[in-house]
Motif scaffolding. Structure first.
Motif, PDB file in Angstrom:
ATOM      1  N   LEU A  55      -0.979  -0.771   2.165  1.00  0.00           N
ATOM      2  CA  LEU A  55      -1.049  -0.091   0.870  1.00  0.00           C
ATOM      3  C   LEU A  55       0.329   0.086   0.247  1.00  0.00           C
ATOM      4  O   LEU A  55       0.503  -0.054  -0.961  1.00  0.00           O
ATOM      5  N   GLU A  59       1.577  -0.435  -3.601  1.00  0.00           N
ATOM      6  CA  GLU A  59       1.732   0.749  -4.442  1.00  0.00           C
ATOM      7  C   GLU A  59       3.171   1.144  -4.726  1.00  0.00           C
ATOM      8  O   GLU A  59       3.483   1.630  -5.813  1.00  0.00           O
ATOM      9  N   LEU A 183      -3.156   1.043  -6.129  1.00  0.00           N
ATOM     10  CA  LEU A 183      -3.580  -0.043  -5.252  1.00  0.00           C
ATOM     11  C   LEU A 183      -3.888  -1.323  -6.026  1.00  0.00           C
ATOM     12  O   LEU A 183      -3.597  -2.431  -5.568  1.00  0.00           O
ATOM     13  N   ARG A 206      -1.941   7.215  -6.002  1.00  0.00           N
ATOM     14  CA  ARG A 206      -1.289   6.494  -4.903  1.00  0.00           C
ATOM     15  C   ARG A 206      -1.787   7.048  -3.576  1.00  0.00           C
ATOM     16  O   ARG A 206      -1.808   8.256  -3.360  1.00  0.00           O
ATOM     17  N   SER A 208      -0.818   5.563  -0.291  1.00  0.00           N
ATOM     18  CA  SER A 208       0.156   5.413   0.791  1.00  0.00           C
ATOM     19  C   SER A 208       1.118   6.590   0.788  1.00  0.00           C
ATOM     20  O   SER A 208       1.616   7.008  -0.256  1.00  0.00           O
ATOM     21  N   TYR A 228      -9.590   1.482   3.891  1.00  0.00           N
ATOM     22  CA  TYR A 228      -8.393   1.230   3.095  1.00  0.00           C
ATOM     23  C   TYR A 228      -7.751  -0.111   3.439  1.00  0.00           C
ATOM     24  O   TYR A 228      -7.210  -0.793   2.571  1.00  0.00           O
ATOM     25  N   GLN A 231      -9.668  -2.564   1.466  1.00  0.00           N
ATOM     26  CA  GLN A 231      -9.315  -2.511   0.053  1.00  0.00           C
ATOM     27  C   GLN A 231      -7.964  -3.180  -0.210  1.00  0.00           C
ATOM     28  O   GLN A 231      -7.792  -3.916  -1.194  1.00  0.00           O
ATOM     29  N   ALA A 232      -7.000  -2.926   0.660  1.00  0.00           N
ATOM     30  CA  ALA A 232      -5.676  -3.530   0.485  1.00  0.00           C
ATOM     31  C   ALA A 232      -5.741  -5.048   0.651  1.00  0.00           C
ATOM     32  O   ALA A 232      -5.159  -5.798  -0.138  1.00  0.00           O
TER      33      ALA A 232
END
Length: 246
Positions: A55, A59, A183, A206, A208, A228, A231-232
């Motif tokens: 992440l 980000e 992201l 955000r 991270s 997550y 998603q990343a």
């Protein structure tokens, strides 16, 4: 990128596939290596420290709440999804991700006075209303903010950028404040710049954290971290796919 291929690449499917191949070939050294690799990948992908590392690469290049440049002419808020069947709202409405973006877009509008464009089409093809219309309804009816443009044709981020640029350029607008999740911002900003617009990213939410402040539990697998990580990876794969395709 095709959805099925993406699902096979992402955890947990990719880890289970490796483990299954390893079990099939267990009698061979390669089989045991594949089984171990699959289990190790699932463990690593589910740790907050790994998810946070992925992440952070997406980000951290973008400043949260940056100063508004003098040449900015409009605010573009990208759709983040819909809640298709919401009986408590009498039909469809925006999902949580879209609402987070809308709140920040409304805040920016009040801060700058710049006109708003909301961008989001009918992704599934059968929805009665576009995401842009649902977003505009929330902004106008619930947040008290007027929307000037509705981009309703885009089915993905690149199309959102292209169709938004076609709406804005005839009005002499070529510099926008772009609102999306931190992201998602690398892919969004790249797409809008590719469409010929000058972009100032305004990311929200955000995820991270500070990589220095790690705890023991950050190295233990957790369901939220696995989500997550997925998603990343979706964003990294999507950005690579966009650059190859466009």
């Amino acid at each position: 990128m095709p959805t099925i291929l993406e699902l096979l690449i992402m955890p947990p499917a990719s880890g289970f596939i490796l483990m299954l191949l390893g079990l099939v070939l267990w009698r061979l050294p390669l089989g045991r290596m594949l089984a171990f690799a699959g289990a190790a990948w699932l463990y690593v992908a589910a740790t907050p420290v790994f998810a946070g590392w992925l992440l952070g690469g997406l980000e951290r290049p973008y400043r949260i709440d940056p100063p508004v440049p003098a040449g900015a002419q409009a605010i573009v808020v990208l759709a983040g999804g819909r809640y298709a069947h919401a009986p408590e709202y009498g039909g469809g409405t925006v999902n949580a991700a879209s609402l987070e973006r809308l709140r920040y877009g409304a805040r920016l509008h009040r801060r700058t006075g710049l006109p708003l464009l909301v961008s989001g089409g009918r992704v599934g093809g059968g929805e009665p209303e576009s995401e842009a219309r649902l977003m505009a309804g929330v902004l106008e009816d619930e947040l008290g903010v007027s929307v000037r443009w509705h981009e309703e044709q885009g089915r993905n981020t690149m199309e959102n950028a292209l169709f938004s640029a076609r709406m804005l350029r005839p009005e002499g607008i070529d510099h926008v404040l772009l609102v999306s999740h931190a992201l998602h911002m690398p892919r969004a900003a790249w797409s809008f710049r590719r469409a010929g617009l000058t972009v100032t990213p305004f990311p929200t939410r955000r995820v991270s954290g500070d990589p220095v402040r790690m705890r023991f539990t950050d190295f233990l697998p957790q369901p939220s971290a696995l989500w997550y990580t997925g998603q990343a990876l979706h964003e990294y794969l999507g950005l690579a796919w966009y650059r190859l395709r466009h």
